[in-house]
Design a protein around this motif. Structure first.
Motif, PDB file in Angstrom:
ATOM      1  N   GLN A 194       0.825  -1.210   0.000  1.00 31.55           N
ATOM      2  CA  GLN A 194       0.000   0.000   0.000  1.00 31.55           C
ATOM      3  C   GLN A 194       0.860   1.260   0.000  1.00 31.55           C
ATOM      4  OE1 GLN A 194      -3.266   0.247  -0.503  1.00 31.55           O
ATOM      5  NE2 GLN A 194      -3.399  -1.986  -0.677  1.00 31.55           N
ATOM      6  N   ILE A 233       2.009   1.717  -3.525  1.00 35.89           N
ATOM      7  CA  ILE A 233       0.900   2.168  -4.371  1.00 35.89           C
ATOM      8  C   ILE A 233       0.692   3.667  -4.186  1.00 35.89           C
ATOM      9  CG2 ILE A 233      -1.603   2.018  -4.729  1.00 35.89           C
ATOM     10  CD1 ILE A 233      -1.346  -0.986  -3.937  1.00 35.89           C
ATOM     11  N   ASP A 241       1.064   6.487  -6.986  1.00 39.10           N
ATOM     12  CA  ASP A 241      -0.036   7.401  -7.262  1.00 39.10           C
ATOM     13  C   ASP A 241       0.489   8.810  -7.527  1.00 39.10           C
ATOM     14  OD1 ASP A 241      -3.101   7.839  -7.136  1.00 39.10           O
ATOM     15  OD2 ASP A 241      -2.326   9.376  -5.779  1.00 39.10           O
ATOM     16  N   LEU A 291      -3.265  -5.837  -8.827  1.00 38.68           N
ATOM     17  CA  LEU A 291      -4.194  -5.013  -8.050  1.00 38.68           C
ATOM     18  C   LEU A 291      -5.620  -5.552  -8.162  1.00 38.68           C
ATOM     19  CD1 LEU A 291      -3.048  -1.307  -8.527  1.00 38.68           C
ATOM     20  CD2 LEU A 291      -2.408  -2.964  -6.768  1.00 38.68           C
ATOM     21  N   THR A 323      -7.998  -6.874  -4.976  1.00 37.63           N
ATOM     22  CA  THR A 323      -9.354  -6.474  -4.605  1.00 37.63           C
ATOM     23  C   THR A 323     -10.220  -7.671  -4.235  1.00 37.63           C
ATOM     24  OG1 THR A 323     -10.247  -6.575  -6.872  1.00 37.63           O
ATOM     25  CG2 THR A 323      -9.225  -4.487  -6.182  1.00 37.63           C
ATOM     26  N   LEU A 343      -8.301  -1.347  -3.345  1.00 34.02           N
ATOM     27  CA  LEU A 343      -7.707  -0.062  -3.698  1.00 34.02           C
ATOM     28  C   LEU A 343      -8.259   1.014  -2.778  1.00 34.02           C
ATOM     29  CD1 LEU A 343      -8.015  -0.294  -7.582  1.00 34.02           C
ATOM     30  CD2 LEU A 343      -5.963  -0.643  -6.219  1.00 34.02           C
ATOM     31  N   MET A 355      -6.702   5.027  -9.047  1.00 33.27           N
ATOM     32  CA  MET A 355      -8.097   4.629  -9.257  1.00 33.27           C
ATOM     33  C   MET A 355      -8.530   4.916 -10.698  1.00 33.27           C
ATOM     34  SD  MET A 355      -9.348   3.234  -6.499  1.00 33.27           S
ATOM     35  CE  MET A 355     -11.118   3.354  -6.729  1.00 33.27           C
ATOM     36  N   TYR A 411      -6.751   2.506 -12.985  1.00 32.54           N
ATOM     37  CA  TYR A 411      -7.322   1.164 -12.834  1.00 32.54           C
ATOM     38  C   TYR A 411      -8.594   1.033 -13.677  1.00 32.54           C
ATOM     39  CZ  TYR A 411      -9.593  -2.824 -10.538  1.00 32.54           C
ATOM     40  OH  TYR A 411     -10.232  -4.022 -10.283  1.00 32.54           O
TER      41      TYR A 411
END
Length: 205
Positions: A139, A142, A146, A171, A175, A181, A189, A192
């Motif tokens: 995380q 990630i 981002d 990813l 989920t 996420l 997001m 994705y």
């Protein structure tokens, strides 16, 4: 050629890559739930006991998803998914390694050591007490990625690459196994959703 397939994010990476390239090869399913990948005859193909692998026409076998994808890309004529120039290929490999080591590996092991422990504890050394930390590491990376993706369509900018395919497949798997996420990662997001909308995402699911 023959592609040895199973459930899981690793085979999906190659399947999504092949779908993007329009490559079709025969599949043979391997029952990883029943541990067929840890027994003969599969171990004669891939002694590491992992999926997927690609058997070539001469009987040689390639494993490791990035190696398989790069081989297929070169075999079919180099594409932008790996790179058409030395600079593009280096950029793809840089981001693929960052994604693999920083996100995919801790995410996958976080699953194997917790939700997947019953399946994996007899197959590999598992460290259940490390699961939460591994998930947190994924995380953290990630969240770092981002920020790097501000103003970008894909990880490498305008060019979708193997790094995007690799990250998306893991990813998306996350989920489904308790590693969702986080909405605050707005760039991830949005990326994705772009990846999920690609026909190759559905074709490889």
């Amino acid at each position: 050629m023959k592609f040895y397939n199973s459930i899981g994010p690793n085979p999906r990476v190659v399947k999504m890559f092949m779908a993007e390239r329009g490559i079709s090869v025969p599949f043979e399913e391997v029952d990883i739930m029943g541990a067929a990948n840890r027994q003969a005859p599969y171990l004669s193909k891939n002694p590491a006991g992992q999926l997927p692998c690609l058997e070539l026409d001469d009987g040689a076998v390639l494993s490791e998803i990035t190696a398989i994808c790069e081989y297929l890309d070169e075999k079919e004529g180099q594409s932008s998914l790996i790179g058409k120039t030395p600079e593009e290929r280096a950029e793809t490999r840089m981001w693929t390694r960052r994604v693999d080591l920083g996100i995919c590996e801790p995410l996958a092991n976080g699953f194997r050591f917790s939700e997947g422990l019953q399946m994996f504890q007899e197959r590999m050394r598992c460290v259940p007490e490390a699961a939460d930390g591994l998930k947190a590491i994924a995380q953290d990376k990630i969240a770092w990625l981002d920020k790097q993706m501000e103003g970008k369509d894909y990880i490498a900018g305008k060019r979708m690459t193997l790094a995007d395919i690799l990250l998306f497949c893991f990813l998306d798997f996350g989920t489904q196994v308790g590693q969702p996420l986080k909405p605050e990662n707005k760039n991830i997001m949005a990326w994705y959703e772009r990846m999920k909308a690609r026909p190759s995402a559905e074709a490889s699911a």
